[in-house]
Write an enzyme that holds these catalytic residues in place. Sequence first.
Site, PDB file in Angstrom:
ATOM      1  N   ASP A 106       2.721   9.622  17.888  1.00  0.00           N
ATOM      2  CA  ASP A 106       2.139   9.546  16.543  1.00  0.00           C
ATOM      3  C   ASP A 106       0.615   9.640  16.625  1.00  0.00           C
ATOM      4  O   ASP A 106      -0.017  10.408  15.891  1.00  0.00           O
ATOM      5  CB  ASP A 106       2.563   8.224  15.891  1.00  0.00           C
ATOM      6  CG  ASP A 106       2.142   8.131  14.434  1.00  0.00           C
ATOM      7  OD1 ASP A 106       2.849   8.715  13.598  1.00  0.00           O
ATOM      8  OD2 ASP A 106       1.119   7.496  14.146  1.00  0.00           O
ATOM      9  N   GLU A 148      -6.107  28.761   1.614  1.00  0.00           N
ATOM     10  CA  GLU A 148      -4.895  29.518   1.956  1.00  0.00           C
ATOM     11  C   GLU A 148      -3.993  28.803   2.958  1.00  0.00           C
ATOM     12  O   GLU A 148      -2.828  29.171   3.137  1.00  0.00           O
ATOM     13  CB  GLU A 148      -5.285  30.891   2.529  1.00  0.00           C
ATOM     14  CG  GLU A 148      -5.654  31.883   1.455  1.00  0.00           C
ATOM     15  CD  GLU A 148      -5.588  33.315   1.991  1.00  0.00           C
ATOM     16  OE1 GLU A 148      -4.582  33.681   2.608  1.00  0.00           O
ATOM     17  OE2 GLU A 148      -6.581  34.036   1.806  1.00  0.00           O
ATOM     18  N   SER A 176       0.736  39.953   6.874  1.00  0.00           N
ATOM     19  CA  SER A 176       0.614  41.392   7.113  1.00  0.00           C
ATOM     20  C   SER A 176       0.633  41.671   8.615  1.00  0.00           C
ATOM     21  O   SER A 176       0.375  40.780   9.424  1.00  0.00           O
ATOM     22  CB  SER A 176      -0.697  41.905   6.524  1.00  0.00           C
ATOM     23  OG  SER A 176      -1.778  41.379   7.277  1.00  0.00           O
ATOM     24  N   HIS A 181       5.093   1.497  12.401  1.00  0.00           N
ATOM     25  CA  HIS A 181       4.330   2.168  13.459  1.00  0.00           C
ATOM     26  C   HIS A 181       4.274   1.184  14.619  1.00  0.00           C
ATOM     27  O   HIS A 181       4.108  -0.025  14.396  1.00  0.00           O
ATOM     28  CB  HIS A 181       2.933   2.516  12.938  1.00  0.00           C
ATOM     29  CG  HIS A 181       2.035   3.188  13.941  1.00  0.00           C
ATOM     30  ND1 HIS A 181       2.493   4.066  14.899  1.00  0.00           N
ATOM     31  CD2 HIS A 181       0.691   3.111  14.126  1.00  0.00           C
ATOM     32  CE1 HIS A 181       1.471   4.500  15.620  1.00  0.00           C
ATOM     33  NE2 HIS A 181       0.370   3.928  15.174  1.00  0.00           N
ATOM     34  N   GLY A 198       0.830  -1.211   0.000  1.00  0.00           N
ATOM     35  CA  GLY A 198       0.000   0.000   0.000  1.00  0.00           C
ATOM     36  C   GLY A 198       0.853   1.244   0.000  1.00  0.00           C
ATOM     37  O   GLY A 198       1.909   1.298  -0.643  1.00  0.00           O
ATOM     38  N   ASP A 250      -2.821  -1.237  10.341  1.00  0.00           N
ATOM     39  CA  ASP A 250      -2.524  -1.651  11.717  1.00  0.00           C
ATOM     40  C   ASP A 250      -3.548  -2.642  12.264  1.00  0.00           C
ATOM     41  O   ASP A 250      -3.202  -3.572  12.982  1.00  0.00           O
ATOM     42  CB  ASP A 250      -2.440  -0.411  12.621  1.00  0.00           C
ATOM     43  CG  ASP A 250      -1.256   0.456  12.230  1.00  0.00           C
ATOM     44  OD1 ASP A 250      -0.129  -0.067  12.187  1.00  0.00           O
ATOM     45  OD2 ASP A 250      -1.466   1.652  11.938  1.00  0.00           O
ATOM     46  N   GLN A 266       2.826   2.802   2.332  1.00  0.00           N
ATOM     47  CA  GLN A 266       4.217   2.630   2.764  1.00  0.00           C
ATOM     48  C   GLN A 266       4.893   1.480   2.021  1.00  0.00           C
ATOM     49  O   GLN A 266       6.075   1.564   1.688  1.00  0.00           O
ATOM     50  CB  GLN A 266       4.286   2.380   4.278  1.00  0.00           C
ATOM     51  CG  GLN A 266       4.051   3.619   5.119  1.00  0.00           C
ATOM     52  CD  GLN A 266       5.105   4.689   4.879  1.00  0.00           C
ATOM     53  OE1 GLN A 266       6.271   4.402   4.572  1.00  0.00           O
ATOM     54  NE2 GLN A 266       4.700   5.936   5.001  1.00  0.00           N
TER      55      GLN A 266
HETATM   56  P1  NDP Z   1      -2.213   0.772   3.356  1.00  0.00           P
HETATM   57  O1  NDP Z   1      -3.611   0.513   3.773  1.00  0.00           O
HETATM   58  O2  NDP Z   1      -1.903   1.865   2.407  1.00  0.00           O
HETATM   59  O3  NDP Z   1      -1.604  -0.535   2.703  1.00  0.00           O
HETATM   60  C1  NDP Z   1      -1.766  -1.824   3.217  1.00  0.00           C
HETATM   61  C2  NDP Z   1      -1.666  -2.820   2.086  1.00  0.00           C
HETATM   62  O4  NDP Z   1      -1.732  -4.137   2.622  1.00  0.00           O
HETATM   63  C3  NDP Z   1      -2.789  -2.693   1.079  1.00  0.00           C
HETATM   64  O5  NDP Z   1      -2.227  -2.730  -0.207  1.00  0.00           O
HETATM   65  C4  NDP Z   1      -3.635  -3.918   1.379  1.00  0.00           C
HETATM   66  O6  NDP Z   1      -4.316  -4.379   0.239  1.00  0.00           O
HETATM   67  C5  NDP Z   1      -2.586  -4.907   1.771  1.00  0.00           C
HETATM   68  N1  NDP Z   1      -3.076  -6.084   2.457  1.00  0.00           N
HETATM   69  C6  NDP Z   1      -4.160  -6.221   3.258  1.00  0.00           C
HETATM   70  N2  NDP Z   1      -4.259  -7.496   3.716  1.00  0.00           N
HETATM   71  C7  NDP Z   1      -3.214  -8.203   3.182  1.00  0.00           C
HETATM   72  C8  NDP Z   1      -2.756  -9.550   3.265  1.00  0.00           C
HETATM   73  N3  NDP Z   1      -3.418 -10.451   3.998  1.00  0.00           N
HETATM   74  N4  NDP Z   1      -1.644  -9.917   2.594  1.00  0.00           N
HETATM   75  C9  NDP Z   1      -0.961  -9.035   1.864  1.00  0.00           C
HETATM   76  N5  NDP Z   1      -1.356  -7.729   1.735  1.00  0.00           N
HETATM   77  C10 NDP Z   1      -2.466  -7.316   2.383  1.00  0.00           C
HETATM   78  O7  NDP Z   1      -1.344   0.905   4.686  1.00  0.00           O
HETATM   79  P2  NDP Z   1      -0.249   2.006   5.048  1.00  0.00           P
HETATM   80  O8  NDP Z   1       0.878   1.909   4.104  1.00  0.00           O
HETATM   81  O9  NDP Z   1      -0.915   3.319   5.266  1.00  0.00           O
HETATM   82  O10 NDP Z   1       0.217   1.522   6.493  1.00  0.00           O
HETATM   83  C11 NDP Z   1       1.122   0.447   6.668  1.00  0.00           C
HETATM   84  C12 NDP Z   1       1.867   0.656   7.984  1.00  0.00           C
HETATM   85  O11 NDP Z   1       2.666   1.831   7.867  1.00  0.00           O
HETATM   86  C13 NDP Z   1       0.963   0.882   9.186  1.00  0.00           C
HETATM   87  O12 NDP Z   1       1.589   0.298  10.305  1.00  0.00           O
HETATM   88  C14 NDP Z   1       0.938   2.384   9.340  1.00  0.00           C
HETATM   89  O13 NDP Z   1       0.664   2.821  10.650  1.00  0.00           O
HETATM   90  C15 NDP Z   1       2.374   2.705   8.944  1.00  0.00           C
HETATM   91  N6  NDP Z   1       2.612   4.083   8.486  1.00  0.00           N
HETATM   92  C16 NDP Z   1       1.822   4.614   7.482  1.00  0.00           C
HETATM   93  C17 NDP Z   1       2.057   5.884   7.015  1.00  0.00           C
HETATM   94  C18 NDP Z   1       1.303   6.419   5.862  1.00  0.00           C
HETATM   95  O14 NDP Z   1       1.619   7.524   5.461  1.00  0.00           O
HETATM   96  N7  NDP Z   1       0.341   5.784   5.260  1.00  0.00           N
HETATM   97  C19 NDP Z   1       3.116   6.741   7.637  1.00  0.00           C
HETATM   98  C20 NDP Z   1       3.956   6.057   8.580  1.00  0.00           C
HETATM   99  C21 NDP Z   1       3.663   4.775   9.018  1.00  0.00           C
HETATM  100  P3  NDP Z   1      -5.729  -3.728  -0.167  1.00  0.00           P
HETATM  101  O15 NDP Z   1      -5.487  -2.313  -0.517  1.00  0.00           O
HETATM  102  O16 NDP Z   1      -6.151  -4.538  -1.315  1.00  0.00           O
HETATM  103  O17 NDP Z   1      -6.621  -3.894   1.030  1.00  0.00           O
HETATM  104 MG    MG Z   2       0.728   8.764  11.867  1.00  0.00          MG
END
Ligand code: NDP
Ligand code: MG
Length: 365
Positions: free
Chosen positions: A192, A232, A253, A109, A27, A84, A29
């Site tokens: 966080d 803004e 300003s 996280h 996803g 999470d 990250q």
């Molecule tokens: P996302 O929801 O963007 O991505 C999670 C991904 O995991 C999705 O592509 C999802 O697929 C996939 N997924 C779900 N179930 C499974 C599975 N069983 N097997 C394989 N893949 C699966 O998550 P984030 O990237 O936002 O967050 C990930 C971590 O990073 C968390 O711990 C978050 O707290 C941390 N984090 C996130 C930040 C951010 O900016 N987003 C910043 C800093 C930390 P699908 O989309 O199809 O459901």
């Molecule tokens: Mg955060």
Amino acid sequence: MPAKVYYDRDASLAPLRGKTVAIIGYGSQGHAQAQNLRDSGVKVIVAEMPGTPNHALAIEHGFKPLSAAEAAAKAQVIQLLLPDELQKRVYESEIAPHMTKGKALVFSHGFNIHFGRIKAPADCDVYMVAPKGPGHLVRRTYVEGSGTPALIAVEQNPTRRAKQLALAHAAGIGAGRAGILETTFKEETETDLFGEQVVLCGGLHALIQAGYETLVEAGYQPEIAYFECCHELKLLIDLIYENGISQARHSISDTAEYGDFTRGPRIINAATKAEMKKILEEIQVGQFAKEFILENELGRPTFQKLRERGANHPIEEVGKRLRGMMSWLSGKKPAKRPADKGKPAAKRKAAAKRRSAKRTAEKKR
Ligand code: NDP
Ligand code: MG
């Protein structure tokens, strides 16, 4: 004592050499960290669910996505980049059986470790690399040659190499170009959650909506209210981001600055701060985590309703219409740069002052 900041020169990639890193979840990250690590020369494999758009994206980016279990079996470093609330279930069913001695479990996280939802075996390292920015920025800055700062933390260290591994991992995603700070799972998780609830997301969105509503309820045009209370913001946040609050005040300003000093504390006042403290306590005692987990277990009834209500707020419709009119937001050719743009804020202000003095002098003549 100021926190120690590590850069590329302090963080060798050597601890990751010869290891395979599994990124579980492609996803926000996942797509960023997987590609950055690979471009830094680290061996990366990816796990995603077949049939999802992110599975297709991983393939488009040159990965061959596996199941979480397959990836965990093949890798020595396993990074959970799932939402999470899903991490515990996927960890227990697919990953735990493959957490053999000396492997590392990595998070971005601290939620699931800090609140005791995931327990890694004692003979495995557990560390965190938490970029301080959304995934798409983590990727974009890396490609541009810079990076997004990151926090690292070590929770379990049976190999005695977890910190070096965390530093290498952080450098591999490009954070060593921007700065790597050490923290703990407790500090990262609590701050966080506090930041996103009170300031960055919760506080900010509520502030924008309340300001907008106040103007519209008083009979002002919604378009004007949108510009004043939402559009803004970006311009002002950029000033704070670049040079801090005092410098931002230098660019606004004097009228705005006087209103800022005298009215701001009436909006964010002692009662607001008392509420902030309460929210922090709810985070610290695990009440927020419990509530969020329960909400997910129930199928998110409240969450869905709140999402809907947010999407139906009148500011969304007005904003959509106005943003559609601003060519530079939709990727079209930007409007011509005003002559002053690009000059540092202080110079801009000085130039504006000179122009205004000239006008005054002309008027007097
Ligand atoms: P996302 O929801 O963007 O991505 C999670 C991904 O995991 C999705 O592509 C999802 O697929 C996939 N997924 C779900 N179930 C499974 C599975 N069983 N097997 C394989 N893949 C699966 O998550 P984030 O990237 O936002 O967050 C990930 C971590 O990073 C968390 O711990 C978050 O707290 C941390 N984090 C996130 C930040 C951010 O900016 N987003 C910043 C800093 C930390 P699908 O989309 O199809 O459901
Ligand atoms: Mg955060």
